[in-house]
Enzyme design. Structure first.
Site, PDB file in Angstrom:
ATOM      1  N   GLU A   1       0.807  -1.219   0.000  1.00 14.02           N
ATOM      2  CA  GLU A   1       0.000   0.000   0.000  1.00 14.02           C
ATOM      3  C   GLU A   1       0.840   1.270   0.000  1.00 14.02           C
ATOM      4  O   GLU A   1       0.460   2.280  -0.597  1.00 14.02           O
ATOM      5  CB  GLU A   1      -0.952   0.016   1.201  1.00 14.02           C
ATOM      6  CG  GLU A   1      -2.163  -0.908   1.060  1.00 14.02           C
ATOM      7  CD  GLU A   1      -1.845  -2.358   1.336  1.00 14.02           C
ATOM      8  OE1 GLU A   1      -0.709  -2.660   1.767  1.00 14.02           O
ATOM      9  OE2 GLU A   1      -2.721  -3.210   1.109  1.00 14.02           O
TER      10      GLU A   1
ATOM     11  N   HIS B   1     -11.880  -4.624   7.867  1.00 18.83           N
ATOM     12  CA  HIS B   1     -12.720  -4.470   6.683  1.00 18.83           C
ATOM     13  C   HIS B   1     -14.004  -3.704   7.001  1.00 18.83           C
ATOM     14  O   HIS B   1     -14.920  -3.666   6.189  1.00 18.83           O
ATOM     15  CB  HIS B   1     -13.098  -5.839   6.094  1.00 18.83           C
ATOM     16  CG  HIS B   1     -11.945  -6.625   5.542  1.00 18.83           C
ATOM     17  ND1 HIS B   1     -10.923  -7.092   6.326  1.00 18.83           N
ATOM     18  CD2 HIS B   1     -11.654  -7.034   4.273  1.00 18.83           C
ATOM     19  CE1 HIS B   1     -10.064  -7.769   5.574  1.00 18.83           C
ATOM     20  NE2 HIS B   1     -10.469  -7.742   4.326  1.00 18.83           N
TER      21      HIS B   1
END
Ligand code: TPP
Ligand code: TPP
Ligand code: MG
Ligand code: MG
Lengths: 356, 325, 325, 356
Positions: free
Chosen positions: C60, C129
């Site tokens: 990322e 999530h």
């Protein structure tokens, strides 16, 4: 130092179950049976979990099918005082550390209480942020070295994790401090839809060890003996000489990435085909048949026994009481601060209950 | 008692605590041989050796990540991040793990970790060396954030932080490191986390502040005192979870609230204080809540540095504003 | 006009914008061949090829860092972070560079970058999530944060975000991805950044909200309407810098404020809204400001998920509370 | 592939200034003089900056003394359309890209306006968060590749930066996408007080390239010709074949880390000693004396000329008007949003001024 290539692959048992018997001399028959039992249990539990998920009785979950040997082999190689830091696709290894099947169902069913590691398992809970737990393995190894504890630490993570900054920083720390840590990479060739060659330009993952001055090895991850022997040897080396290692387990993710994924969008049956013939469970069964009088009856008996265990754990799982909504406030801190007490109280009011 | 500056107090505290608790380990960039870029860890390596005073590679994520592992293993790591502006390389480890492992393991493991970092502006430093990011940690569930304003508090709060079973982000205002000395209690000394300090009592307005702004607000309060205005100054000490009772009690008494911090204004700790007061004691309020804060900018380099953070004059003006409202 | 779900609207928008602006590049994990784990980028690889639709390694920080480089080079990168919980690996790149390069280069370079991420709870997902971290970006000077609540807004806001000369954190409520479809304007369509939408007008209380909570608040407003209470619902759309005029105008009219978000309560966006109102229109307030928010916890897994985020009943209760105060 | 060792070190000019003339054939006399001029200018500017700092006329700053060859050599190797992403100790390289000495004084004196890169320099501003700008170099290279622009990108960072996650992620991206990027590592053997062997367990930094499937080279960083030739060759390779490289410049940090540092706390004169004899400026001067008729007169003349330039830039710097306090709001966004307008307004009130 020569750089590893794809040709480097430690194997002691071929896909037909033919093994170098001298090499595996140190693995007793009982241990071989234990390996098979755990691999089979992992497969059955995994199959059940997938089917529960399809029925809406479990949440999203990552199948370990195809990786049972690398899971069980590395798990069994750990000593009782060693530590294990798993990623999220390591049910097999977790079972070797005493993880309760029902707890795994509970966790993947959406109840955090299932995440509690068993007492004295020296195992961290599942880590979902890819690669970040390698730093924790490093820290545990630092702690052990500082204290003079003769233990080793093992992490497990996927080929995708090798792209993360934390992978790099962890291996570098391990090299600099000469830590008793073994980083196992489950090279199952995929990180969701990204194939290995789009993850890294190197031929192998083990060659990355050269960037850290540590030991790198490459193992047939579908050969449970090769996995076990290598991990055991390198854990010993870590424990006794503080030599860290990176081990690449060459294996394959046979199923979709998770139950939310549809691998047919990015990989073909032709890609998977060759790997079916390398199935780790079949391979070990063939070996047992050839070497330890294993047969269809024994197989049926074992499967029945393990299936019953799995079914029992499903029943136990489904009989578990739901967590009380205020459970979400538990263990946020050792002692609950005022703002959480306030929020918990508000929750109880919402539920029409009074303070508990 | 010895007269110590804040950075000396921190150093002494680390010496004393490490001597009495073998589990304490200090790690970070240049904390060993060099003794830390601000000398906070000087002498520790000689005294406790390289196993407990660890010079690390230049890798903040693994400094914090490995400290988490050590904490889980039963150590009491004190990780130093060289400047607050470099904490973001370790932010995922803090956000995803330090703050969560207790709950993720259902209490089987805790993360008794202290992350120390020099904090804030005021020493004419480079970019990334003058930030005030406390809100970015306070908003993360599971963390505590502490910022001392005096040498004694630095000792007492650092002791409590290291003994705390959870992760504490311990931010040390650089401008206070050597600004003044005071008598600091010797030996065992704790300031409990979560308890604010009433720096100065007053009836007409409440000033809630912390860190490097405490003395700024104190001066402002002294200034208005000469005009007959009595301002109460509260030093939060623990920035999160802050001492809500101290705040509401004072605001209920004074009816006026000024909040002062050097961090960027928007979504800062001051916003939460204002929101709590607007919820819990709105009816006591006799004037709008005023925030005197740093601006929502990159902390300017030395030439403009002083224009960004609050000074006493601004706080005085804010007191006037609310009192005369 | 076509009837589209939010995720379809995002997909269509990317298709249309990429077709008309060669500078736009999409990158992230599984955005290409797979079409994104939520299918937001499906079809882009086939249409625009691997040079403009880039499957990245699992990293990322470099996804965002390289997107910054591309932006500086004159491209218009749209980086996808697979889930909001993984943005923290890239946090340093956002905090230290995306938000700062314009100023650091004195305007010579800008970072016209959009970071898209699925956001929030409601889809029974795993840990990391279901987070709602918008405040952690809103507090960073130099950033903009956008959260759409409808398919049309998703299109209009994404278009404006991609065309914006600065970095926009674009958070897409997962629970809305497929919750409902609506007519979405075809072709060029923009919703300007910084402008809130009055979802429903009302006189008795103001509800400020955004993202997945908009429809929750709408339902609550409809419910109280049947009791004769008229609540105004404001969807911020741009969460930061938010539309201060829309908020103060409404609160001045209604005298009552409820803030609703699913993110953790403390130091959330709601705190800043409350602080602004406590500063700018305190005298209009006839009741304490009420926040209906997620708790300061790790968003629970599926079994308790729904208990953590606000529902209409809670909002109704909050309306009653303030109106009856 | 053989792994690099410490013995691998590309050098064409030894510490006595004796050079392999065939190897440097392609470097014209004018270019050699230009190198010397820029290296000398860098040294003089740097010396002046340190003395200004001691007098309180500049802020904290990192000395580049000892690294002039690796700075100027790599800078001159760049083509005009190539991009350069520096860290914070690269004044020499920045001068080759047209950086104004007065601007550098301004920036290090605490005024952001000095950070503006010169028009068309294709140079990023200074990057202080170690290692993070390597990702930006990668992104610029991706942009160039996507657009089909025939350029290369070069980053520069220290040995310490190789421990950062961003170093790893960047080199991995470069390998996977075959990007036109060259990562130059200034191995000056120290990251503040941390010596190289505590930074990494590898013998060399260049061998880390093996973990990314990219090219790794190791160069005498105090030999400006070796630096120039290697960087140029690898930039060409990047530009023409999209082959990324990692280049380790072996050099030494002759001064304290920055003006805030006191290196005597962690390193001894004995450690520095051997490096004095390898001084990059002296080395090139000896070469010029032996090969291009350089002499004391010319030296004195050049020094006088460059010193005057430096002094002029000091005067210009000190004559610069102070930034207006509201300058801090500039360039935060392309268009100033309401909350900054409000804050700017508050600042003006505080200053007793009205809106500008
Ligand atoms: C930091 C981070 N980014 C993204 C994800 C989303 N994600 C979950 S698993 C996965 C792929 C992991 O690949 P690999 O490491 O090879 O492990 P495998 O799934 O093959 O076991 C991704 C991208 C994540 N969990 N963590
Ligand atoms: C991410 C980050 N952490 C810490 C620092 C503080 N710091 C500044 S320079 C430096 C050492 C850098 O060493 P190296 O990369 O070798 O470059 P050198 O200073 O030798 O040129 C450190 C730790 C920083 N600037 N950035
Ligand atoms: Mg994988
Ligand atoms: Mg260095």
């Amino acid at each position: 130092m020569r750089q590893m290539t794809k040709e480097d692959l430690f194997q002691v048992m071929d896909p037909e179950g033919q093994a170098d018997l001298a090499a595996i001399e140190g693995i007793s028959e009982a241990d071989r049976m234990k390996m098979y039992r755990l691999m089979m249990f992992t497969r059955l539990w995994n199959t059940k979990a997938l089917s529960l998920q399809r029925q809406g009785r479990l949440g999203t979950l990552a199948s370990v099918r195809g990786q049972e040997a690398s899971n069980v082999g590395m798990g069994l190689a750990l000593g009782p005082d060693d530590w294990f830091c798993p990623a999220f696709r390591e049910y097999g290894a977790m079972f070797t550390r005493g993880a309760q099947p029902v707890k795994l169902f509970q966790y993947w069913g959406g109840d955090e209480r299932g995440a509690a590691p068993p007492e004295n398992s020296h195992m961290l809970p599942v880590c979902i942020t890819v690669g970040s737990h390698l730093c924790h393995a490093v820290g545990i190894a630092m702690g052990a070295k500082i204290r003079g504890d003769k233990i080793a630490v093992m992490s497990s993570s996927g080929d995708g994790s090798t792209s993360q900054g934390d992978f790099h920083e962890s291996l570098n720390f391990a090299g600099v401090y000469k830590l008793p840590v073994v980083f196992v990479i489950q090279n199952n060739h995929w990180a969701i839809s990204v194939p290995l060659h789009q993850q890294t330009a190197t031929e192998t993952i083990s060659q990355k060890a050269a960037a850290y001055g540590i030991n790198g090895e490459r193992v047939d991850g579908n050969d449970v003996f090769a996995v076990y022997l290598t991990v055991k040897r390198l854990l010993d080396l870590a424990r006794s000489e503080h030599k860290p290692s990176l081990i690449e387990m060459v294996t394959y993710r046979m199923d979709d990435h998770t139950t939310s994924d549809d691998a047919s969008r990015y990989r073909t049956e032709e890609m998977i085909g060759p790997w079916r013939a390398k199935d780790p469970v079949d391979r070990l069964r063939k070996f047992l048949i050839a070497n330890h009088g294993w047969d269809d009856n024994k197989e049926a008996e074992l499967q029945a026994e393990l299936t019953a265990q799995v079914e029992k754990s499903v029943q136990d799982y489904e009989a578990l009481p739901l967590p009380h909504p205020t459970e979400m406030f538990d263990h946020m801190y050792a002692e609950m601060p005022w703002h959480l007490l306030e929020q918990k109280d508000r929750m109880l009011k919402r539920l029409g209950e009074t303070a508990r | 008692m010895a007269r110590l500056s804040m950075v000396e107090a921190i150093n002494v505290t680390l010496h004393e605590l490490m001597a009495r608790d073998e589990r304490i380990v200090v790690l970070g960039e240049d904390v060993g041989k060099d003794g830390g870029v601000f000398r906070a860890t000087v002498g520790l390596l000689d005294k406790f050796g390289p196993m407990r005073v660890i010079d690390t590679p230049l890798a903040e994520s693994c400094i914090v990540g490995s400290a988490i592992g050590m904490a889980v293993y039963g150590m009491r790591p004190v990780a130093e991040i060289q400047f607050e502006g470099f904490m973001f390389k370790a932010y995922d480890q803090v956000y995803s793990h330090a703050s969560r492992l207790r709950r993720r393991s259902q209490g089987v493991y805790g993360v008794p970790l202290v992350i120390r970092a020099p904090y804030g502006a005021g020493v004419r430093a480079l970019e990334h060396h003058s930030d005030a990011p406390e809100a970015l940690f306070a908003h993360v569930p599971g963390l505590k954030v502490v910022i001392p304003a005096t040498p004694s508090d630095a000792k007492g709060l650092l002791t409590s932080s290291i003994e705390d079973p959870d992760t504490v982000i311990f931010l040390e205002p650089k401008r206070l490191y050597r600004l003044f000395k005071e008598e600091v209690p010797e030996g065992d000394y704790r300031v409990p986390l979560g308890e604010a300090r009433v720096v100065q009592e007053g009836d007409d307005a409440t000033i809630v502040t912390y860190g490097g702004m405490v003395s700024v607000c104190e001066r402002a309060a002294q200034h208005v005192a000469s005009e007959g205005v009595s301002a109460e100054v509260i030093d939060l000490r623990t920035v999160w979870p802050f001492d809500i009772d101290a705040i509401t009690k004072s605001v209920t008494k004074t009816g006026r609230l000024i909040i002062c911090h050097e961090a960027p204004r928007s979504l800062g700790v001051g916003a939460e204080i204002a929101a709590q007061v607007a919820e819990k004691c709105l009816l006591s309020l006799q004037a709008p809540i005023v925030r005197v804060t740093g601006n929502d900018v990159i902390p300017p380099l030395s030439k403009l540095e002083e224009y960004n953070y609050p000074d006493s004059e601004q706080v005085v003006r804010a007191i006037h504003e609310t009192v005369q409202f």
